[in-house]
Scaffold this motif. Structure first.
Motif, PDB file in Angstrom:
ATOM      1  N   GLN A  61     -46.341   8.989  -3.178  1.00 27.85           N
ATOM      2  CA  GLN A  61     -47.399   9.136  -4.181  1.00 27.85           C
ATOM      3  C   GLN A  61     -47.626   7.818  -4.916  1.00 27.85           C
ATOM      4  O   GLN A  61     -48.767   7.424  -5.141  1.00 27.85           O
ATOM      5  CB  GLN A  61     -47.004  10.210  -5.205  1.00 27.85           C
ATOM      6  N   GLY A  79     -40.436  12.401  -5.221  1.00 28.99           N
ATOM      7  CA  GLY A  79     -40.719  11.693  -6.466  1.00 28.99           C
ATOM      8  C   GLY A  79     -39.725  12.010  -7.570  1.00 28.99           C
ATOM      9  O   GLY A  79     -39.768  11.392  -8.631  1.00 28.99           O
ATOM     10  N   SER A 100     -42.770   4.158 -12.564  1.00 27.83           N
ATOM     11  CA  SER A 100     -42.273   5.059 -13.602  1.00 27.83           C
ATOM     12  C   SER A 100     -41.247   4.318 -14.449  1.00 27.83           C
ATOM     13  O   SER A 100     -41.136   3.093 -14.355  1.00 27.83           O
ATOM     14  CB  SER A 100     -41.652   6.306 -12.964  1.00 27.83           C
ATOM     15  N   GLU A 104     -42.969  18.172  -6.378  1.00 28.74           N
ATOM     16  CA  GLU A 104     -42.474  17.759  -7.700  1.00 28.74           C
ATOM     17  C   GLU A 104     -43.015  18.706  -8.770  1.00 28.74           C
ATOM     18  O   GLU A 104     -42.275  19.214  -9.622  1.00 28.74           O
ATOM     19  CB  GLU A 104     -42.938  16.326  -8.013  1.00 28.74           C
ATOM     20  N   SER A 158     -48.761  17.706 -11.956  1.00 26.79           N
ATOM     21  CA  SER A 158     -48.822  16.254 -11.769  1.00 26.79           C
ATOM     22  C   SER A 158     -49.472  15.814 -10.466  1.00 26.79           C
ATOM     23  O   SER A 158     -49.866  14.655 -10.346  1.00 26.79           O
ATOM     24  CB  SER A 158     -47.409  15.670 -11.877  1.00 26.79           C
ATOM     25  N   GLY A 212     -39.038  12.828 -12.904  1.00 30.09           N
ATOM     26  CA  GLY A 212     -38.326  12.015 -11.926  1.00 30.09           C
ATOM     27  C   GLY A 212     -37.846  10.767 -12.644  1.00 30.09           C
ATOM     28  O   GLY A 212     -36.675  10.607 -12.978  1.00 30.09           O
ATOM     29  N   GLY A 213     -38.779   9.877 -12.927  1.00 28.04           N
ATOM     30  CA  GLY A 213     -38.490   8.737 -13.785  1.00 28.04           C
ATOM     31  C   GLY A 213     -38.968   8.983 -15.201  1.00 28.04           C
ATOM     32  O   GLY A 213     -38.625   8.239 -16.119  1.00 28.04           O
ATOM     33  N   GLY A 214     -39.773  10.020 -15.394  1.00 28.61           N
ATOM     34  CA  GLY A 214     -40.173  10.437 -16.735  1.00 28.61           C
ATOM     35  C   GLY A 214     -41.599  10.117 -17.139  1.00 28.61           C
ATOM     36  O   GLY A 214     -42.001  10.417 -18.264  1.00 28.61           O
ATOM     37  N   SER A 215     -42.406   9.533 -16.221  1.00 31.06           N
ATOM     38  CA  SER A 215     -43.716   9.062 -16.688  1.00 31.06           C
ATOM     39  C   SER A 215     -44.742  10.167 -16.889  1.00 31.06           C
ATOM     40  O   SER A 215     -45.527  10.121 -17.832  1.00 31.06           O
ATOM     41  CB  SER A 215     -44.264   7.967 -15.766  1.00 31.06           C
ATOM     42  N   ASN A 216     -44.762  11.174 -16.004  1.00 35.23           N
ATOM     43  CA  ASN A 216     -45.785  12.214 -16.225  1.00 35.23           C
ATOM     44  C   ASN A 216     -45.395  13.096 -17.401  1.00 35.23           C
ATOM     45  O   ASN A 216     -46.255  13.574 -18.150  1.00 35.23           O
ATOM     46  CB  ASN A 216     -46.091  13.004 -14.931  1.00 35.23           C
ATOM     47  N   HIS A 246     -50.845  11.819 -10.894  1.00 33.59           N
ATOM     48  CA  HIS A 246     -51.055  11.078 -12.133  1.00 33.59           C
ATOM     49  C   HIS A 246     -50.847   9.572 -11.959  1.00 33.59           C
ATOM     50  O   HIS A 246     -51.177   8.787 -12.834  1.00 33.59           O
ATOM     51  CB  HIS A 246     -50.064  11.582 -13.194  1.00 33.59           C
ATOM     52  N   LYS A 247     -50.254   9.138 -10.847  1.00 29.02           N
ATOM     53  CA  LYS A 247     -49.785   7.762 -10.745  1.00 29.02           C
ATOM     54  C   LYS A 247     -50.871   6.686 -10.807  1.00 29.02           C
ATOM     55  O   LYS A 247     -50.599   5.574 -11.280  1.00 29.02           O
ATOM     56  CB  LYS A 247     -48.907   7.616  -9.510  1.00 29.02           C
TER      57      LYS A 247
HETATM   58  C1  LIG Z   1     -43.913  10.627  -8.770  1.00 27.71           C
HETATM   59  C2  LIG Z   1     -44.275  12.010  -9.110  1.00 27.71           C
HETATM   60  C3  LIG Z   1     -43.582  12.727 -10.102  1.00 27.71           C
HETATM   61  C4  LIG Z   1     -42.370  12.210 -10.816  1.00 27.71           C
HETATM   62  O1  LIG Z   1     -42.471  10.998 -11.429  1.00 27.71           O
HETATM   63  P1  LIG Z   1     -42.406  10.796 -13.004  1.00 27.71           P
HETATM   64  O2  LIG Z   1     -42.230   9.389 -13.233  1.00 27.71           O
HETATM   65  O3  LIG Z   1     -41.282  11.608 -13.528  1.00 27.71           O
HETATM   66  O4  LIG Z   1     -43.716  11.280 -13.463  1.00 27.71           O
HETATM   67  C5  LIG Z   1     -44.007  13.989 -10.415  1.00 27.71           C
HETATM   68  N1  LIG Z   1     -45.046  14.567  -9.783  1.00 27.71           N
HETATM   69  C6  LIG Z   1     -45.725  13.923  -8.812  1.00 27.71           C
HETATM   70  C7  LIG Z   1     -46.840  14.615  -8.134  1.00 27.71           C
HETATM   71  C8  LIG Z   1     -45.366  12.627  -8.451  1.00 27.71           C
HETATM   72  O5  LIG Z   1     -46.050  11.992  -7.521  1.00 27.71           O
END
Ligand SMILES: *Cc1c(COP(=O)(O)O)cnc(C)c1O
Length: 454
Positions: free
Chosen positions: A139, A337, A229, A384, A413, A264-268, A111-112
């Motif tokens: 990633q 991640g 993130s 992840e 993700s 992880g950081g919460g973005s997805n 998703h990044k």
């Molecule tokens: C970086 C990553 C995450 C975790 O990051 P968030 O900020 O929580 O989204 C999750 N899944 C994948 C595949 C990643 O690359």
């Protein structure tokens, strides 16, 4: 569908990002200056970020228009597919319906790029020539390297040592897109040299890598810093995922009862769930939302909700978040991640307010879920993402036991094509779980900055 994909027709994409700040049940806590402890203003962030992103960081407007060139770049891989995991449902003999949004079809594999593309665009517009950043599993570095290539920016990546050693192909992908990659801690920054002097064998951490990238960007006029993130504007850019899923679930004729994403950081998690939560806050139906984190870095389930630094060297502003302490170094699990000491302030606030749930899972049962998913659905998930699959499967099994059917939606993700050595270790039986380092966390929490958290 095929035809529009073929034409890269960006008309089928959301026209704006959704900003949950407009609908929050409680106001967000201010961001504080690391020196003075006073709320920061846009000028404090100007050396690191372009003004357009700073504006988004502090915006309370519900909808923020997506620039045309960003939507054109999105159209390479968006809208991302929403799929129903029918074979997995059959294998589990569950009455639950399991849907997933697949973000692994982006060129970088996760998703990044949804935020990397937007950030590269705004940096380029503001005249930056170069961006410095950190990456855990690689990633984020891959996504920003891709976006840098698209918008003509140099990219320098500080890659957490543990991942640099575990995932050489991620580094090669970044270099192929034109980025320069060094393992962090590195001898190329003052902070990196300091860490190496004390811990020559340091596996690194996202906190350390962030410090190095911030130091790099702060020391050069032509360079901005970019984060993959945690920050409000990053979560904002990810909301294309959830907006698409609302339309796609409507096409499928169903509404989710429970929405799941790894964090992880919460973005997805934010990307998939914020548009749904926004509907709830505006008076719509309520869904259960579950954030899934690793037992080795359990910020939401076992951290403290307090002001802390985003990095280990204490260069970043103080934000109120669920944190394990800024100098906590998580065990080297393969879900690189998810190895971050903190959680996005917006996600933390929703957890604290009771709008979302959180669960921590170990890496072995997560890999088991990932392999079951690969064998039924065919897609090899990123380590992840297997955390989200674990909980989706557990929810589906719970539906079978209790006889209460439910519609499950989770965010897949990313794909795991660069994580095959982790899968090999699992298949050979040499992958281990790490016990949660309670004393380590207590020690790191004792070092939290003394800020009144009223
Ligand atoms: C970086 C990553 C995450 C975790 O990051 P968030 O900020 O929580 O989204 C999750 N899944 C994948 C595949 C990643 O690359």
């Amino acid at each position: 569908m095929e035809r529009t994909k073929f034409l890269l027709d960006e008309d089928r994409l959301p026209r704006s990002w959704y900003n949950i700040v407009a609908d929050l049940p409680v106001p967000p806590a201010p961001v504080l200056h690391p020196g003075t402890g006073q709320p920061i203003g846009p000028a404090d962030l100007a050396p690191l970020f372009p003004m357009a992103l700073i504006g988004q960081e502090v915006s309370a407007e519900r909808e923020i228009e997506i620039p045309g060139p960003v939507r054109q770049a999105y159209a390479l891989y968006r809208p991302s597919p929403l799929l129903r995991a029918r074979r997995l449902e059959q294998a589990l003999q569950t009455p639950a319906h399991i849907y997933y949004k697949y973000e692994g079809a982006s060129p970088a594999g996760s998703h990044k790029p949804n935020t990397a593309i937007a950030q590269a665009f705004y940096n380029r517009e503001a005249g930056a020539r170069r961006i410095a950043t950190e990456t855990g599993a690689g990633q984020w570095g891959s996504a920003l390297a891709l976006a840098g290539a698209m918008f003509g920016l140099e990219v320098k990546v500080y890659m957490v040592r543990a991942s640099y050693d575990q995932k050489p192909y991620r580094r090669i992908l970044m270099e192929t897109y034109g980025a320069a990659v060094v393992p962090s801690p590195s001898p190329t920054t003052e902070y990196g040299r300091r860490v190496l002097a004390e811990h020559p064998d340091s596996p690194g951490s996202l906190g350390i890598a962030i410090s190095e990238a911030v130091e790099d960007a702060a020391g050069r006029d032509d360079t901005h810093y970019s984060l993959g993130s945690v920050l409000n504007h990053v979560l904002l850019h990810q909301t294309v995922v959830g907006q698409e899923s609302i339309e796609q679930m409507a096409l499928a004729g169903e509404e989710p009862d429970v929405i799941i994403a790894c964090a992880g950081g919460g973005s997805n998690l934010a990307g998939l769930t914020f548009p749904w939560l926004g509907r709830t806050f505006r008076g719509g139906r309520r869904q259960r939302v579950i954030a899934v984190e690793p037992e080795a870095a359990p910020s939401l389930t076992r951290g403290r909700y307090a002001y802390d630094f985003g990095d280990t060297a204490r260069l970043t502003p103080l934000v109120k978040m669920h944190t394990l302490g800024h100098d906590f170094v998580p065990a080297p699990i393969h879900a690189g991640g998810l190895r971050y000491h903190g959680m996005a302030p917006l996600v933390s606030l929703l957890k604290d307010h009771g709008d979302i749930e959180a669960r921590a899972v170990h890496q072995l049962p997560s890999f088991a879920a990932g392999i079951q998913f690969a064998r039924t659905e065919g897609i090899l998930p990123a380590p992840e993402s297997t955390h989200a699959i674990r909980v989706a499967i557990d929810e589906a099994l719970e539906a079978r036991e209790s006889g209460e059917p439910r519609v499950i939606l989770f965010n897949l993700s990313g794909h795991g094509h660069f994580d095959l050595s982790a899968y090999e270790q699992y298949l050979r039986g040499s992958l281990e779980d790490y016990e949660y380092a309670a004393e380590e966390v207590d020690r790191a929490l004792a070092a939290l900055p003394g800020v009144a958290t009223g």
